[in-house]
Write an enzyme that holds these catalytic residues in place. Structure first.
Site, short mmCIF file in Angstrom:
data_model
loop_
_atom_site.label_atom_id
_atom_site.label_comp_id
_atom_site.label_asym_id
_atom_site.label_seq_id
_atom_site.Cartn_x
_atom_site.Cartn_y
_atom_site.Cartn_z
N ARG A 108 24.21 80.36 53.29
CA ARG A 108 24.83 81.68 54.24
C ARG A 108 25.65 81.67 54.39
O ARG A 108 26.07 80.62 55.40
CB ARG A 108 23.45 82.16 55.12
N THR A 112 30.21 86.50 57.10
CA THR A 112 29.61 87.91 56.07
C THR A 112 28.36 87.77 56.20
O THR A 112 26.62 88.95 55.73
CB THR A 112 30.04 87.98 54.37
N ASP A 204 10.66 74.71 59.61
CA ASP A 204 12.12 74.78 58.52
C ASP A 204 11.19 73.89 57.53
O ASP A 204 10.67 72.38 57.54
CB ASP A 204 12.85 73.80 59.02
N ASP A 207 12.91 70.57 55.98
CA ASP A 207 12.64 69.47 57.24
C ASP A 207 11.29 68.98 57.71
O ASP A 207 11.67 67.55 57.26
CB ASP A 207 13.83 70.20 58.46
N1 URA Z 1 13.31 78.68 56.01
C1 URA Z 1 11.71 78.33 56.85
O1 URA Z 1 12.21 77.09 56.29
N2 URA Z 1 11.38 78.70 57.61
C2 URA Z 1 11.10 79.96 57.78
O2 URA Z 1 10.32 79.79 58.58
C3 URA Z 1 11.85 80.67 57.33
C4 URA Z 1 12.91 80.17 56.20
#
Ligand code: URA
Length: 213
Positions: A108, A112, A204, A207
């Site tokens: 990302r 922008t 995430d 992660d």
């Molecule tokens: N990406 C992720 O890993 N977790 C989320 O909750 C949203 C996007």
């Protein structure tokens, strides 16, 4: 079992839901998370490949010859949206070992806020294959929509999207941009939070599967 509302299918099978609950729990360690993701991805693959075209071939059983069902057409293409897509990819590939595999990398742009491509490598003849794009989290939908834009530019016409969790915002965004792309997920969560994470979600996904936090 699953239930489908127009282009969204939520796989509500007890095994999927049970495994997902353990994955959501923040106390679940990385190794267990990764193993469950592998298992759940195979159960989701079962659903996302429903209705694949079939043909028959003549085989010889120990008893007699028979005309037996077999998959038809070109080998399908699995496309991982990096990096978390790789966690779903592994399990699906175990179930469909002859699939061709591609990768789409997007980041990302902080100015922008638009997704920018940094890697794109996909199998040839995408127009002749069922293409299954995999990404565990359908959150804002920005990267998924951009990845599918790229796959369509590369010739794909028959695309399905496989994820683990979806937010209503991401589903709506996909429906608007790519109404022809059916989505299969294990759960439709409540919403996105103010920084674009799915809630209740699982945090995430990258992660959690790679142990980077
Ligand atoms: N990406 C992720 O890993 N977790 C989320 O909750 C949203 C996007």
């Amino acid at each position: 079992m699953s239930h489908a509302a127009d282009h969204l299918t939520v796989v509500d099978h007890p095994l999927v839901q049970h495994k997902l609950t353990i994955m959501r729990d923040k106390g679940t360690p990385t190794a267990v998370f990764r193993q469950l993701l592998r298992e759940i991805s195979q159960l989701l693959a079962y659903e996302v490949t429903r209705g694949l075209p079939m043909t028959t071939k003549e085989i010889q059983t120990p008893m007699q010859t028979m005309s037996a069902p077999t998959l038809d057409g070109k080998k399908l293409a699995l496309i991982s949206i990096l990096r978390a897509g790789n966690g779903l990819l592994d399990g699906v590939l175990e179930l469909i070992p002859s699939a061709r595999v591609g990768f789409v990398g997007l980041y990302r742009d902080e100015e922008t806020l638009k997704p920018v491509q940094y890697y794109f490598k996909v199998p040839e003849a995408l127009d002749d294959r069922l293409v299954i794009a995999v990404d565990p989290m359908l959150a804002t939908g920005n990267s998924s929509v951009a990845a599918i834009d790229l796959l369509k530019e590369a010739g794909a016409t028959n695309i399905r999207f496989l994820c683990l969790l979806a937010a209503p915002e991401g589903v709506a965004r996909m429906r608007e941009a790519h109404p022809d792309v059916p989505i299969v997920t294990a759960a439709l969560d409540e919403k996105l939070n103010e920084v674009g994470y799915i809630v209740p979600g699982l945090g995430d996904a990258g992660d959690r599967m790679f142990g980077t936090k």
